[in-house]
Design a protein around this motif. Structure first.
Motif, PDB file in Angstrom:
ATOM      1  N   ALA A 178      16.102  11.794  19.269  1.00  0.00           N
ATOM      2  CA  ALA A 178      15.948  10.383  19.618  1.00  0.00           C
ATOM      3  C   ALA A 178      16.845  10.011  20.792  1.00  0.00           C
ATOM      4  O   ALA A 178      18.069  10.117  20.710  1.00  0.00           O
ATOM      5  CB  ALA A 178      16.269   9.506  18.412  1.00  0.00           C
ATOM      6  N   SER A 179      16.222   9.580  21.883  1.00  0.00           N
ATOM      7  CA  SER A 179      16.955   9.110  23.050  1.00  0.00           C
ATOM      8  C   SER A 179      16.856   7.585  23.080  1.00  0.00           C
ATOM      9  O   SER A 179      15.800   7.043  23.424  1.00  0.00           O
ATOM     10  CB  SER A 179      16.370   9.700  24.335  1.00  0.00           C
ATOM     11  N   PRO A 180      17.917   6.879  22.696  1.00  0.00           N
ATOM     12  CA  PRO A 180      17.806   5.427  22.542  1.00  0.00           C
ATOM     13  C   PRO A 180      17.586   4.721  23.887  1.00  0.00           C
ATOM     14  O   PRO A 180      18.263   5.008  24.878  1.00  0.00           O
ATOM     15  CB  PRO A 180      19.161   5.028  21.946  1.00  0.00           C
ATOM     16  N   LEU A 181      16.643   3.816  23.900  1.00  0.00           N
ATOM     17  CA  LEU A 181      16.508   2.904  25.029  1.00  0.00           C
ATOM     18  C   LEU A 181      17.683   1.926  24.993  1.00  0.00           C
ATOM     19  O   LEU A 181      18.246   1.658  23.932  1.00  0.00           O
ATOM     20  CB  LEU A 181      15.191   2.149  24.961  1.00  0.00           C
ATOM     21  N   LEU A 231      18.865  10.954  28.298  1.00  0.00           N
ATOM     22  CA  LEU A 231      17.626  11.721  28.398  1.00  0.00           C
ATOM     23  C   LEU A 231      17.888  13.085  29.031  1.00  0.00           C
ATOM     24  O   LEU A 231      17.358  14.111  28.573  1.00  0.00           O
ATOM     25  CB  LEU A 231      16.595  10.939  29.212  1.00  0.00           C
ATOM     26  N   GLU A 232      18.703  13.100  30.066  1.00  0.00           N
ATOM     27  CA  GLU A 232      19.040  14.367  30.730  1.00  0.00           C
ATOM     28  C   GLU A 232      19.746  15.319  29.761  1.00  0.00           C
ATOM     29  O   GLU A 232      19.425  16.517  29.701  1.00  0.00           O
ATOM     30  CB  GLU A 232      19.937  14.107  31.938  1.00  0.00           C
ATOM     31  N   ALA A 233      20.677  14.787  28.988  1.00  0.00           N
ATOM     32  CA  ALA A 233      21.418  15.625  28.049  1.00  0.00           C
ATOM     33  C   ALA A 233      20.486  16.192  26.982  1.00  0.00           C
ATOM     34  O   ALA A 233      20.602  17.376  26.600  1.00  0.00           O
ATOM     35  CB  ALA A 233      22.548  14.827  27.403  1.00  0.00           C
ATOM     36  N   ARG A 239      16.336  -6.972  27.942  1.00  0.00           N
ATOM     37  CA  ARG A 239      15.308  -6.112  28.538  1.00  0.00           C
ATOM     38  C   ARG A 239      15.684  -4.657  28.305  1.00  0.00           C
ATOM     39  O   ARG A 239      16.849  -4.286  28.410  1.00  0.00           O
ATOM     40  CB  ARG A 239      15.189  -6.384  30.040  1.00  0.00           C
ATOM     41  N   TYR A 240      14.677  -3.859  27.983  1.00  0.00           N
ATOM     42  CA  TYR A 240      14.918  -2.444  27.717  1.00  0.00           C
ATOM     43  C   TYR A 240      14.860  -1.631  29.006  1.00  0.00           C
ATOM     44  O   TYR A 240      13.999  -1.850  29.863  1.00  0.00           O
ATOM     45  CB  TYR A 240      13.882  -1.893  26.742  1.00  0.00           C
ATOM     46  N   THR A 241      15.779  -0.675  29.098  1.00  0.00           N
ATOM     47  CA  THR A 241      15.764   0.302  30.184  1.00  0.00           C
ATOM     48  C   THR A 241      15.987   1.691  29.587  1.00  0.00           C
ATOM     49  O   THR A 241      16.392   1.833  28.428  1.00  0.00           O
ATOM     50  CB  THR A 241      16.851   0.007  31.238  1.00  0.00           C
ATOM     51  N   ILE A 242      15.735   2.700  30.379  1.00  0.00           N
ATOM     52  CA  ILE A 242      15.901   4.075  29.944  1.00  0.00           C
ATOM     53  C   ILE A 242      17.336   4.528  30.200  1.00  0.00           C
ATOM     54  O   ILE A 242      17.884   4.288  31.282  1.00  0.00           O
ATOM     55  CB  ILE A 242      14.915   4.996  30.688  1.00  0.00           C
ATOM     56  N   ASP A 243      17.915   5.182  29.221  1.00  0.00           N
ATOM     57  CA  ASP A 243      19.237   5.788  29.386  1.00  0.00           C
ATOM     58  C   ASP A 243      19.002   7.180  29.972  1.00  0.00           C
ATOM     59  O   ASP A 243      18.819   8.161  29.236  1.00  0.00           O
ATOM     60  CB  ASP A 243      19.952   5.865  28.037  1.00  0.00           C
ATOM     61  N   PHE A 244      19.026   7.275  31.284  1.00  0.00           N
ATOM     62  CA  PHE A 244      18.689   8.539  31.943  1.00  0.00           C
ATOM     63  C   PHE A 244      19.735   9.623  31.686  1.00  0.00           C
ATOM     64  O   PHE A 244      19.396  10.818  31.627  1.00  0.00           O
ATOM     65  CB  PHE A 244      18.492   8.312  33.438  1.00  0.00           C
ATOM     66  N   ASP A 245      20.986   9.236  31.517  1.00  0.00           N
ATOM     67  CA  ASP A 245      22.015  10.231  31.215  1.00  0.00           C
ATOM     68  C   ASP A 245      21.760  10.863  29.846  1.00  0.00           C
ATOM     69  O   ASP A 245      21.865  12.089  29.679  1.00  0.00           O
ATOM     70  CB  ASP A 245      23.407   9.594  31.251  1.00  0.00           C
ATOM     71  N   ILE A 248      13.583  14.838  35.513  1.00  0.00           N
ATOM     72  CA  ILE A 248      14.457  15.367  34.466  1.00  0.00           C
ATOM     73  C   ILE A 248      13.717  16.415  33.643  1.00  0.00           C
ATOM     74  O   ILE A 248      14.242  17.500  33.358  1.00  0.00           O
ATOM     75  CB  ILE A 248      14.964  14.222  33.558  1.00  0.00           C
ATOM     76  N   CYS A 249      12.486  16.117  33.279  1.00  0.00           N
ATOM     77  CA  CYS A 249      11.724  17.050  32.448  1.00  0.00           C
ATOM     78  C   CYS A 249      11.417  18.342  33.201  1.00  0.00           C
ATOM     79  O   CYS A 249      11.510  19.440  32.627  1.00  0.00           O
ATOM     80  CB  CYS A 249      10.442  16.375  31.958  1.00  0.00           C
ATOM     81  N   LEU A 250      11.081  18.248  34.461  1.00  0.00           N
ATOM     82  CA  LEU A 250      10.828  19.453  35.243  1.00  0.00           C
ATOM     83  C   LEU A 250      12.087  20.302  35.385  1.00  0.00           C
ATOM     84  O   LEU A 250      12.041  21.535  35.309  1.00  0.00           O
ATOM     85  CB  LEU A 250      10.300  19.078  36.625  1.00  0.00           C
ATOM     86  N   ARG A 251      13.203  19.626  35.567  1.00  0.00           N
ATOM     87  CA  ARG A 251      14.470  20.328  35.763  1.00  0.00           C
ATOM     88  C   ARG A 251      14.823  21.189  34.551  1.00  0.00           C
ATOM     89  O   ARG A 251      15.431  22.248  34.687  1.00  0.00           O
ATOM     90  CB  ARG A 251      15.567  19.291  36.017  1.00  0.00           C
ATOM     91  N   HIS A 252      14.415  20.745  33.379  1.00  0.00           N
ATOM     92  CA  HIS A 252      14.840  21.414  32.154  1.00  0.00           C
ATOM     93  C   HIS A 252      13.687  22.070  31.387  1.00  0.00           C
ATOM     94  O   HIS A 252      13.877  22.499  30.240  1.00  0.00           O
ATOM     95  CB  HIS A 252      15.576  20.420  31.247  1.00  0.00           C
ATOM     96  N   GLY A 253      12.520  22.134  32.002  1.00  0.00           N
ATOM     97  CA  GLY A 253      11.404  22.808  31.361  1.00  0.00           C
ATOM     98  C   GLY A 253      10.860  22.092  30.143  1.00  0.00           C
ATOM     99  O   GLY A 253      10.379  22.730  29.199  1.00  0.00           O
ATOM    100  N   VAL A 254      10.914  20.760  30.162  1.00  0.00           N
ATOM    101  CA  VAL A 254      10.381  19.946  29.070  1.00  0.00           C
ATOM    102  C   VAL A 254       9.019  19.405  29.483  1.00  0.00           C
ATOM    103  O   VAL A 254       8.879  18.800  30.552  1.00  0.00           O
ATOM    104  CB  VAL A 254      11.339  18.787  28.720  1.00  0.00           C
ATOM    105  N   PHE A 255       8.024  19.621  28.659  1.00  0.00           N
ATOM    106  CA  PHE A 255       6.662  19.157  28.935  1.00  0.00           C
ATOM    107  C   PHE A 255       6.528  17.703  28.488  1.00  0.00           C
ATOM    108  O   PHE A 255       7.153  17.275  27.518  1.00  0.00           O
ATOM    109  CB  PHE A 255       5.660  20.041  28.189  1.00  0.00           C
TER     110      PHE A 255
END
Length: 389
Positions: free
Chosen positions: A133-136, A150-152, A142-148, A186-193
């Motif tokens: 679970a990657s919390p927004l 998500l990257e982890a 307003r909701y935003t993505i926690d990119f850090d 981020i997904c491409l960098r880490h091989g996540v589909f």
């Protein structure tokens, strides 16, 4: 108005999951995501013609079906799809489950940006995978993505799949092209589909354009599959049809195999006919519907601002599902029980949407305005006394 969205169409006693699940008389259901409007006249007419034929055997999906899907997304969303990329199935949830089965192994982790649609969790669990679970981030309403974060999570070797919700249910966000690009990189960098649920893509409002994730660039297209359906926008969920769009031949074959293993490879004739009619002739009706839904949202905002100011209404960029913040009032998501018992209004508790949903309510506003106002008045009678707890 050419289309009468104010008409109250009785649904109780029609085996409606939304209306007939509450056993007590007089309950106003504002929960599960279907609408209390008749579908587009073009859809109804196409179904009527099909019914008059009188024979409803096994269905062969015609070339015209694929052409309708391709044309709709090209004209409406500037997304070029090839007909051979499309796999039909009986719904977006079965589609999600089949894709998870096809592209993961038991024990793999699937990333979900929470709070999120509750069936995401069961699709992951039923395929023996683990939720990551990657919390927004909810900041200033307003909701935003926690990119850090998500990257982890994407960097975890066990993470194989991101289950993206675009537009997002229940947060109401329509992710921008810039946000989606950062997610994709981020997904491409880490091989996540990326598995993108885009079932609410037609239900967006002014200033918030839907961007198909796979349309951004070829790399994202090849590293993703997209699930779509006219079911939400045209209120035809009961006709059970959806499409999985996968451009990579190898990925598509694996998904096709999983669809067959899960026995969700057949669709009924009405779903095929309704999809073609919706995409070929339903654009004007859909635009009128979106305008009506937006006015419903403004009605909710005004009501809460005047009568229930301690319950912030989050911005609605897409969907017809309003996310209500109950945290500052001291009233938790468990207030749904009291709303049902005392006000006879059925809404969704935020807890069902996973981590981050605690302290929120989800309200379905896709109904005639008279029913909406009645529901709001009932809710106020229960929520207002708790404002200062």
């Amino acid at each position: 108005m050419k289309y009468d969205f104010d008409e109250v169409v009785p649904r109780r006693g029609t085996n409606s999951y939304k209306w007939d699940t509450p056993e007590e008389e007089g309950v106003l259901p504002m929960w599960v995501a279907d609408m209390d409007f008749r579908t587009a006249p073009a859809v109804t007419e196409a179904l009527r013609r099909r019914v008059e034929h009188g024979i409803f055997g096994y269905t062969k999906v015609p070339d015209a079906y694929y052409e309708s899907v391709v044309r709709w997304f090209a004209d409406r969303h500037s997304w070029r799809i090839e007909p051979q990329w499309i796999l039909y199935t009986s719904g977006v949830v079965p589609a999600l489950s089949a894709v998870v089965k096809a592209l993961t192994r038991p024990g793999d982790k699937v990333i979900v940006q929470t709070p999120a649609y509750n069936c995401f969790f069961s699709s992951i669990r039923n395929n023996g995978c683990k939720l990551s679970a990657s919390p927004l981030v909810c900041r200033e309403g307003r909701y935003t993505i926690d990119f850090d974060d998500l990257e982890a999570r994407a960097a975890d070797p066990q993470a194989k799949l991101l289950l993206l919700c675009n537009p997002h249910n229940p947060a109401g966000r329509v992710w921008t092209a810039g946000e989606l690009r950062r997610v994709g990189e981020i997904c491409l960098r880490h091989g996540v589909f990326v598995l993108s649920d885009e079932i609410h893509c037609e239900l967006t409002y002014a200033g918030h354009d839907y961007t198909p994730f796979a349309s951004i660039c070829e790399r994202f297209r090849r590293n993703s599959v997209t699930c779509v359906s006219p079911s939400k926008a045209f209120n035809i969920a009961g006709l059970q049809i959806a499409d999985i769009i996968a451009s990579d031949d190898g990925i598509r074959r694996r998904i096709d195999r999983a669809v067959n293993i899960n026995e969700v490879c057949d669709v009924n004739p009405f779903g095929v006919v309704a999809t073609m009619a919706a995409y070929d002739e339903g654009a004007e009706w859909l635009d009128a519907l979106r305008a009506y839904l937006w006015e419903n949202y403004l009605c909710v905002k005004r009501f809460f601002a005047e009568r229930l100011p301690d319950y912030p209404i989050l911005p609605l960029e897409g969907t017809y599902l309003v996310w209500i913040d109950c945290r500052a009032s001291g009233v938790g998501s468990d207030r749904t029980t009291r709303l049902l018992e005392e006000a006879k209004v059925l809404v969704n508790s935020g807890t069902m949407y996973g981590p981050g949903g605690e302290g929120f309510l989800r309200l379905n506003i896709a109904c005639p305005r008279s029913l909406l106002v009645e529901g709001l008045e009932r809710m106020a009678g229960v929520l207002a006394p708790f404002r200062h707890l």
